[in-house]
Each structure stands twice: as C-alpha cells, then as structure tokens.
Design a protein around this motif. Structure first.
Motif, PDB file in Angstrom:
ATOM      1  N   LEU A  24     -27.803 -89.318-107.617  1.00 46.18           N
ATOM      2  CA  LEU A  24     -28.591 -90.117-108.555  1.00 46.18           C
ATOM      3  C   LEU A  24     -29.019 -89.293-109.771  1.00 46.18           C
ATOM      4  O   LEU A  24     -29.064 -89.795-110.896  1.00 46.18           O
ATOM      5  N   ARG A  25     -29.323 -88.013-109.564  1.00 47.01           N
ATOM      6  CA  ARG A  25     -29.715 -87.159-110.682  1.00 47.01           C
ATOM      7  C   ARG A  25     -28.528 -86.910-111.632  1.00 47.01           C
ATOM      8  O   ARG A  25     -28.698 -86.932-112.853  1.00 47.01           O
ATOM      9  N   VAL A  26     -27.351 -86.682-111.048  1.00 47.95           N
ATOM     10  CA  VAL A  26     -26.166 -86.489-111.888  1.00 47.95           C
ATOM     11  C   VAL A  26     -25.887 -87.752-112.691  1.00 47.95           C
ATOM     12  O   VAL A  26     -25.595 -87.700-113.895  1.00 47.95           O
ATOM     13  N   GLU A  27     -26.010 -88.893-112.034  1.00 46.94           N
ATOM     14  CA  GLU A  27     -25.751 -90.163-112.711  1.00 46.94           C
ATOM     15  C   GLU A  27     -26.775 -90.407-113.824  1.00 46.94           C
ATOM     16  O   GLU A  27     -26.429 -90.850-114.929  1.00 46.94           O
ATOM     17  N   ALA A  28     -28.054 -90.081-113.550  1.00 39.59           N
ATOM     18  CA  ALA A  28     -29.103 -90.300-114.548  1.00 39.59           C
ATOM     19  C   ALA A  28     -28.921 -89.390-115.760  1.00 39.59           C
ATOM     20  O   ALA A  28     -29.248 -89.769-116.888  1.00 39.59           O
ATOM     21  N   GLU A  29     -28.405 -88.201-115.540  1.00 38.57           N
ATOM     22  CA  GLU A  29     -28.275 -87.218-116.626  1.00 38.57           C
ATOM     23  C   GLU A  29     -26.845 -87.096-117.145  1.00 38.57           C
ATOM     24  O   GLU A  29     -26.488 -86.098-117.762  1.00 38.57           O
ATOM     25  N   ARG A  30     -26.017 -88.130-116.915  1.00 34.52           N
ATOM     26  CA  ARG A  30     -24.613 -88.039-117.299  1.00 34.52           C
ATOM     27  C   ARG A  30     -24.419 -87.805-118.802  1.00 34.52           C
ATOM     28  O   ARG A  30     -23.516 -87.093-119.219  1.00 34.52           O
ATOM     29  N   HIS A  31     -25.283 -88.409-119.636  1.00 37.65           N
ATOM     30  CA  HIS A  31     -25.147 -88.211-121.084  1.00 37.65           C
ATOM     31  C   HIS A  31     -25.514 -86.782-121.486  1.00 37.65           C
ATOM     32  O   HIS A  31     -24.849 -86.176-122.341  1.00 37.65           O
ATOM     33  N   THR A  32     -26.559 -86.236-120.886  1.00 35.51           N
ATOM     34  CA  THR A  32     -26.947 -84.856-121.169  1.00 35.51           C
ATOM     35  C   THR A  32     -25.863 -83.890-120.719  1.00 35.51           C
ATOM     36  O   THR A  32     -25.505 -82.947-121.434  1.00 35.51           O
ATOM     37  N   LEU A  33     -25.325 -84.110-119.536  1.00 35.24           N
ATOM     38  CA  LEU A  33     -24.259 -83.245-119.015  1.00 35.24           C
ATOM     39  C   LEU A  33     -23.001 -83.349-119.883  1.00 35.24           C
ATOM     40  O   LEU A  33     -22.328 -82.342-120.133  1.00 35.24           O
ATOM     41  N   ALA A  34     -22.699 -84.565-120.335  1.00 37.29           N
ATOM     42  CA  ALA A  34     -21.544 -84.745-121.220  1.00 37.29           C
ATOM     43  C   ALA A  34     -21.758 -83.980-122.526  1.00 37.29           C
ATOM     44  O   ALA A  34     -20.821 -83.397-123.085  1.00 37.29           O
ATOM     45  N   GLY A  35     -23.010 -83.962-123.015  1.00 40.95           N
ATOM     46  CA  GLY A  35     -23.322 -83.207-124.230  1.00 40.95           C
ATOM     47  C   GLY A  35     -23.112 -81.715-124.038  1.00 40.95           C
ATOM     48  O   GLY A  35     -22.583 -81.026-124.927  1.00 40.95           O
ATOM     49  N   HIS A  36     -23.518 -81.191-122.861  1.00 45.84           N
ATOM     50  CA  HIS A  36     -23.278 -79.775-122.565  1.00 45.84           C
ATOM     51  C   HIS A  36     -21.786 -79.476-122.548  1.00 45.84           C
ATOM     52  O   HIS A  36     -21.327 -78.450-123.074  1.00 45.84           O
ATOM     53  N   TRP A  37     -21.024 -80.368-121.955  1.00 46.78           N
ATOM     54  CA  TRP A  37     -19.567 -80.175-121.866  1.00 46.78           C
ATOM     55  C   TRP A  37     -18.946 -80.185-123.268  1.00 46.78           C
ATOM     56  O   TRP A  37     -18.107 -79.351-123.600  1.00 46.78           O
ATOM     57  N   LEU A  38     -19.388 -81.124-124.092  1.00 52.45           N
ATOM     58  CA  LEU A  38     -18.853 -81.229-125.449  1.00 52.45           C
ATOM     59  C   LEU A  38     -19.133 -79.948-126.243  1.00 52.45           C
ATOM     60  O   LEU A  38     -18.260 -79.438-126.949  1.00 52.45           O
ATOM     61  N   ARG A  39     -20.350 -79.413-126.122  1.00 53.70           N
ATOM     62  CA  ARG A  39     -20.676 -78.189-126.855  1.00 53.70           C
ATOM     63  C   ARG A  39     -19.826 -77.007-126.393  1.00 53.70           C
ATOM     64  O   ARG A  39     -19.376 -76.196-127.201  1.00 53.70           O
ATOM     65  N   ARG A  40     -19.593 -76.919-125.102  1.00 53.00           N
ATOM     66  CA  ARG A  40     -18.752 -75.833-124.585  1.00 53.00           C
ATOM     67  C   ARG A  40     -17.298 -76.000-125.030  1.00 53.00           C
ATOM     68  O   ARG A  40     -16.610 -75.011-125.326  1.00 53.00           O
ATOM     69  N   LEU A  41     -16.839 -77.239-125.100  1.00 56.45           N
ATOM     70  CA  LEU A  41     -15.460 -77.483-125.537  1.00 56.45           C
ATOM     71  C   LEU A  41     -15.282 -77.146-127.012  1.00 56.45           C
ATOM     72  O   LEU A  41     -14.203 -76.708-127.431  1.00 56.45           O
ATOM     73  N   ASN A  42     -16.318 -77.349-127.810  1.00 63.84           N
ATOM     74  CA  ASN A  42     -16.233 -76.994-129.228  1.00 63.84           C
ATOM     75  C   ASN A  42     -15.937 -75.508-129.401  1.00 63.84           C
ATOM     76  O   ASN A  42     -15.277 -75.097-130.358  1.00 63.84           O
ATOM     77  N   GLU A  43     -16.421 -74.692-128.482  1.00 66.32           N
ATOM     78  CA  GLU A  43     -16.177 -73.257-128.530  1.00 66.32           C
ATOM     79  C   GLU A  43     -14.774 -72.910-128.046  1.00 66.32           C
ATOM     80  O   GLU A  43     -14.210 -71.889-128.453  1.00 66.32           O
ATOM     81  N   LEU A  44     -14.203 -73.762-127.185  1.00 70.42           N
ATOM     82  CA  LEU A  44     -12.913 -73.466-126.553  1.00 70.42           C
ATOM     83  C   LEU A  44     -11.734 -73.970-127.368  1.00 70.42           C
ATOM     84  O   LEU A  44     -10.752 -73.243-127.575  1.00 70.42           O
ATOM     85  N   LEU A  45     -11.807 -75.225-127.846  1.00 74.04           N
ATOM     86  CA  LEU A  45     -10.648 -75.875-128.444  1.00 74.04           C
ATOM     87  C   LEU A  45     -10.462 -75.456-129.905  1.00 74.04           C
ATOM     88  O   LEU A  45     -11.418 -75.087-130.584  1.00 74.04           O
ATOM     89  N   THR A  46      -9.218 -75.567-130.362  1.00 73.42           N
ATOM     90  CA  THR A  46      -8.880 -75.148-131.724  1.00 73.42           C
ATOM     91  C   THR A  46      -8.891 -76.311-132.707  1.00 73.42           C
ATOM     92  O   THR A  46      -8.385 -76.189-133.810  1.00 73.42           O
TER      93      THR A  46
END
Length: 421
Positions: A24-46
């Motif tokens: 339930l916590r993962v589901e509730a924070e899915r947008h925040t977690l997606a934001g963390h993933w997006l920021r990390r991908l910005n550092e990885l992808l070209t």
C-alpha cells in the motif's frame, strides 16, 4: 529520501500484514518513486530530459507500472506478474521507445537496476519508519517478489528492444538485396549495349562507313552518359544510408536548396528551352539537406525531361508554403510544370521502382530513364517523416508536393499562417 504521505499508525502491525502494508505504501507513493526514477535516468541516458519519457501518455504509465508492481507484492502466492497484460504492455512500450532513441541493452539493464534500487531502498526506509517487525521469511518473500517483478519487466523490455532491432536489421537486409537487384538490372542494359557497340567497331566495314560509325559512337556516348548518371545516383543513395537510416537533420534554407538544384540543372533546362523559377520567401525547416536536395533534383529533372515540345513556353516552378494540419504545421514544397502530364491510370504506380509513365516517348523526346527517380524521391521523403503527392492532367502539366512536418523553433512561429511565395 523525500517525505512521503502520512499513514495510519502501524507500529503494532503483525508479520502477516507486512507485505500488504509495504504494498500500500509503494502504491501510495508511486508518483514520488517514479520521479526518483526519472531523475536517475536523466543522469544515465544520452537523450534530452524531456525525451526520457517523451509523451504524457508514457510518462503517466510509469507511476501506473510501479502501482502494478505494488499490487503484485500483496497478490496471492500463485499469481504471476507476467500474466498482467497491462504491466507487460507498458514494459514493451518502453522497449520500443528506447529502440527509437538508439539506446543500448546496457542502458536498459541499468534502468531496471535503478528502479529495483529505488524500490528496495523505499521498502527498507518504510519498514524502519513504521517500526514494522516482519520475520526473516516475510522479508525474503517480499524481496523475492520485488526482484522477480523488476526482472520480468526488464526481460520484456529487453526482448521488445532486441526484437525491434532484429526487425530493423531484416528490413535493412531486404533493402540491400533489393538495391543489389536494382543495380544489376539497371547496369545490365547499357553495359550490354556498350559491349555490342565495341564489337561492331572492330569490324572494318563499319569503320569504313562514316555514317554507321558515327551512329555507333553516339550510341556509346549515350550509354556511357547513362552509366555515369546511374553511378552518380547510386552513390547519392549510398551516402544517404546512415546508421539504420537515421536522417541527418539540421535547419536548412529551402531557397538555398532550390536555387542550387536550379543551378545544377540549368544546362539541361536550357537545352530544352525550359525556364526554372524559384519562388521568393522560401521557408527554413528542419530536415536532412542531402535527402531533400536529391528529392527535389529528381522532381525538377523529370519535369524538364517531360516538358511539352508543343508549347511555346515551358516552365518548372519551385515554391514552398506552410499549411496547418490539425495540431501540426507542415511545410509543403511544390514542383509545378506545364509539361506533358501523367495519365490518370499511371498515377498509382509512378513511385514504384522501374515504372516509367512515358517510356514509349523516349525516342520522340530524346530522353531515357531508369524508372528510379520518383521511387528514390519517395524513399527520401519518407525517411524524413513526410509524404509526396502528385496531381497531374494530361496536356496541362503536373504538380508534385513534398509534405514535411515542421520541427524545431521555426515551427512555433505563426503556427496558423501560410507563407505563399
């Protein structure tokens, strides 16, 4: 880690509740977690940050993807995440996107490693924050499900990514095969004629006959010129074939390209008393200049070749304008002439390889062709994301329109305006 939404007091939760609470916590924070993933991908992808997930639809899919992983964490033991068609479809879309962006398998694997790291860190923090006390078995089972879900999605994404590349390679191989057949077909006829003419010139009776000798010499010259033209055109096509046919796009001035085409074809037009006109106020657009020039060159040279000898004045006109098509502006480049025109029955096939609408007029007009020009034009325009259309009336002339999407800063200027020369 960022602050998360508050939840009811769960400090007295039992081990049996552990998977459900974390889910339930993962589901509730899915947008925040997606934001963390997006920021990390910005550092990885070209690619640029706004191209990591370039559409709102795909960007919305990422929180949904994490939400489906959360549901799987609390699902019955016999439920399999690979059976969730929604999740699998989202993973496939990501694979197709990364193929289009020319990413590597290594990048894809790293993307899902990052997602797993973010989810694992979140589970640890939430377990500590909520003072949950699960058993070792509960911890291992939750970790197994978390790892299994990320690996399943990673495998689906990579499989789609590889499948896209295999399809591209197969298509490319097929084009190479077709290209080789085309080259063999086109070179065979003039080479055969040259061999025959060379053999004829070895005969004393022909060399002694000046008229026959001059005729054979003219034939040799004509076929040598045809071979030269074919080789030049084939070289252009070869130069256009970059890695996986990705166009080399840049901002180009249509006026510059149109005037260069007119300059190169000036002698040909003059020999047939054809006037080439280039419109004023030609657009700038983002396109592959080599493909655009070749497409225009083929259209204008065709218009010159098939000018109407019965008309006192013959012309070829090159213009461009902007048209608004739904949500996107388009640059329409037109090559208009008052030549012979194309019969209605032949229009459907004019962009096919080796098709020639006026082959029966070669002797009368003093021209020859391979039936490749319009096919190459269509291929060039398609590679730039556009289309080519033809309007023609026999006896009045033809108008070919190259329609290209406007891209880059220029596309934002006056989106509803037209720029007629």
């Amino acid at each position: 880690m960022a602050r998360f939404l508050s939840v009811p007091d769960m400090t007295t939760a039992t081990a049996e509740d552990f998977a459900g609470i974390v889910s339930l916590r993962v589901e509730a924070e899915r947008h925040t977690l997606a934001g963390h993933w997006l920021r990390r991908l910005n550092e990885l992808l070209t690619v640029l940050p706004n191209e990591v997930f370039p559409s709102e639809q795909l960007l919305d899919h990422i929180p949904a993807l994490i939400g489906e992983i959360a549901v799987y964490l609390r699902a019955p033991a016999d439920e399999e995440i690979a059976a969730n068609t929604i999740v699998i479809q989202k993973a496939r879309e990501l694979g197709s996107l990364r193929h289009a962006q020319r990413a590597s398998v290594h990048q894809l694997l790293r993307e899902y490693e990052i997602l797993a790291e973010i989810l694992e860190a979140f589970v640890v923090e939430e377990t500590e924050r909520l003072a949950l006390q699960p058993s070792a078995a509960e911890c291992f089972e939750l970790l197994r499900r978390l790892t299994h879900s990320s690996r399943t999605l990673m495998r689906t994404t990579v499989d789609t990514f590889v499948s896209e590349y295999m399809t591209a390679i197969e298509d490319r191989n097929e084009r190479i095969k077709t290209f080789n057949q085309m080259v063999s077909h086109e070179l065979r006829s003039p080479l055969g004629t040259l061999l025959f003419a060379a053999a004829a010139l070895e005969r004393g009776d022909i060399r002694a006959d000046r008229a026959r000798s001059e005729k054979i010499t003219a034939t040799i010259k004509a076929n040598a010129q045809r071979l030269s033209w074919l080789v030049e055109n084939l070289q252009r096509v070869t130069r256009l074939s970059g890695a996986l046919d990705v166009p080399n796009e840049q901002t180009v001035d249509m006026g510059t390209i149109a005037n260069e085409v007119a300059r190169q074809l000036e002698e040909m037009a003059s020999s047939r008393q054809v006037r080439i006109e280039v419109g004023a106020n030609m657009r700038e657009l983002c396109a592959d200049p080599a493909r655009l020039e070749l497409a225009l060159m083929n259209l204008v040279s065709n218009a010159i070749k098939y000018s109407d000898p019965a008309k006192t004045e013959s012309f070829v006109e090159i213009t461009s304008q902007v048209e608004h098509n739904g949500s996107q502006d388009e640059c329409v480049i037109q090559v208009r002439d008052n030549g012979l025109g194309i019969p209605e029955a032949n229009k459907v096939a004019i962009f096919e390889r080796f098709f020639r609408a006026h082959a029966h007029l070669d002797t009368e007009l003093g021209v020859s062709g391979s039936g490749l020009g319009l096919a190459i034009t269509a291929d060039c325009v398609k590679a730039m994301g556009g289309s080519v259309e033809c309007e023609s009336i026999v006896g009045e002339g033809s108008c070919f329109s190259i329609i290209l999407p406007l891209k880059g800063p220029d596309a934002r200027h006056n989106p509803s305006s037209t720029n007629n020369p």
